[in-house]
Design a protein around this motif. Structure first.
Motif, PDB file in Angstrom:
ATOM      1  N   THR A  18       0.853  -1.293  -0.017  1.00 53.10           N
ATOM      2  CA  THR A  18       0.098  -0.018  -0.026  1.00 53.10           C
ATOM      3  C   THR A  18       0.839   1.324  -0.211  1.00 53.10           C
ATOM      4  O   THR A  18       0.475   2.164  -0.824  1.00 53.10           O
TER       5      THR A  18
ATOM      6  N   GLU B 174       2.281   1.593  -3.399  1.00 50.54           N
ATOM      7  CA  GLU B 174       1.256   2.437  -4.477  1.00 50.54           C
ATOM      8  C   GLU B 174       1.172   3.863  -4.259  1.00 50.54           C
ATOM      9  O   GLU B 174       0.793   4.568  -5.204  1.00 50.54           O
TER      10      GLU B 174
ATOM     11  N   ARG C  30      -4.716  -8.624  -2.043  1.00 50.86           N
ATOM     12  CA  ARG C  30      -5.173  -7.755  -2.693  1.00 50.86           C
ATOM     13  C   ARG C  30      -4.379  -6.395  -2.748  1.00 50.86           C
ATOM     14  O   ARG C  30      -4.823  -5.600  -3.792  1.00 50.86           O
TER      15      ARG C  30
ATOM     16  N   ALA D 201      -3.548  -4.695  -6.321  1.00 50.20           N
ATOM     17  CA  ALA D 201      -3.746  -3.027  -6.718  1.00 50.20           C
ATOM     18  C   ALA D 201      -2.719  -2.248  -7.090  1.00 50.20           C
ATOM     19  O   ALA D 201      -3.105  -1.339  -7.496  1.00 50.20           O
TER      20      ALA D 201
END
Length: 252
Positions: A39, A42, A84, A88
């Motif tokens: 995360t 990203e 996930r 992503a």
């Protein structure tokens, strides 16, 4: 990070799973660290390519079932969050696989855009041998990569496959001698990091959307939107100037 090493250099972020005494089997904390790291990547403007690998000569031997305490759904929730967050990512991702990549570890590798494996790597959807079913996105990934019947064969028997066998099935992008693994992945990552970040990201998103079953009409519409985005960006102008100037482009 307790169970990860995160290294950054020239736009390439390398995430090393580090529980070598357990062949990098993932406990609850490692799943959480992976989700947090993916995360964070990203949302970083500096990270242009992610390389995922393991410490000590192995990629990942799956989930550390001995570490599961309490409700197993809590453990699976954190593992799913990591899968996930990896899916992503809109930057290119490379799994650098040496040694074992089994169970959730193999599906973690398959969740990357490219899988580069050494000739001594070994792969298995080992779940059924532990009286478990596939997880970490394997039920979604495998049929898309090898078709439903081959996916069922791989999952039903839980056999161990050599790197050459995995490559023959299309589950390894590039197979190299172990002595060349680091250099091969390094060169691939450097090329991607030096490329046009927006075009690469949009290309990845277009291909992923197509794999999800979009129609040709949907693909054409998304392609037009993406191309308009590219053309109005600075990278396309730089590519044109470099072509006309007979020089290599420098993408910012």
């Amino acid at each position: 990070m307790e169970f990860l090493r995160v290294e950054r250099r020239d736009g390439v972020v390398t995430v090393v799973m580090s529980r070598p005494e357990k062949k990098n089997a993932a406990n609850l904390e490692m799943w959480r660290e992976l989700a947090e790291t993916f995360t964070s990547v990203e949302h970083s403007h500096a990270d242009r390519v992610l390389v995922l690998t393991g410490d000590g000569g192995d990629f990942c031997s799956g989930a550390d079932l001995a570490s599961v305490n309490g409700d197993p759904l809590d453990f699976m929730s954190d593992a799913s969050d990591a899968a996930r967050a990896l899916h992503a990512l809109t930057i290119p991702t490379i799994a650098k696989v040496d040694g074992v990549a089994v169970g959730a570890g193999w599906n973690l590798a398959l969740g990357c855009d490219l899988v580069v494996a050494s000739d001594r790597a070994r792969f298995s959807q080992i779940f059924v041998r532990r009286a478990l079913s596939v997880d970490m996105g394997g039920s979604w990934l495998l049929p898309r990569l090898v078709g439903i019947q081959k996916a069922k064969e791989i999952a039903f028997f839980g056999d161990m496959y050599s790197a050459a066998e995995a490559a023959e099935m299309g589950l390894v992008t590039r197979l190299v001698p172990v002595a060349e693994l680091d250099a091969t992945v390094g060169k691939m990552a450097e090329r991607l990091a030096a490329g046009p970040a927006r075009a690469l990201s949009l290309t990845k998103q277009l291909l992923d959307a197509s794999a999800d079953g979009g129609s040709l009409e949907s693909a054409l519409r998304l392609e037009a939107q993406a191309q308009g985005n590219n053309i109005t960006g600075g990278d396309a102008a730089e590519a044109k100037a470099a072509f006309l100037g007979k020089r290599a482009p420098v993408f910012r």
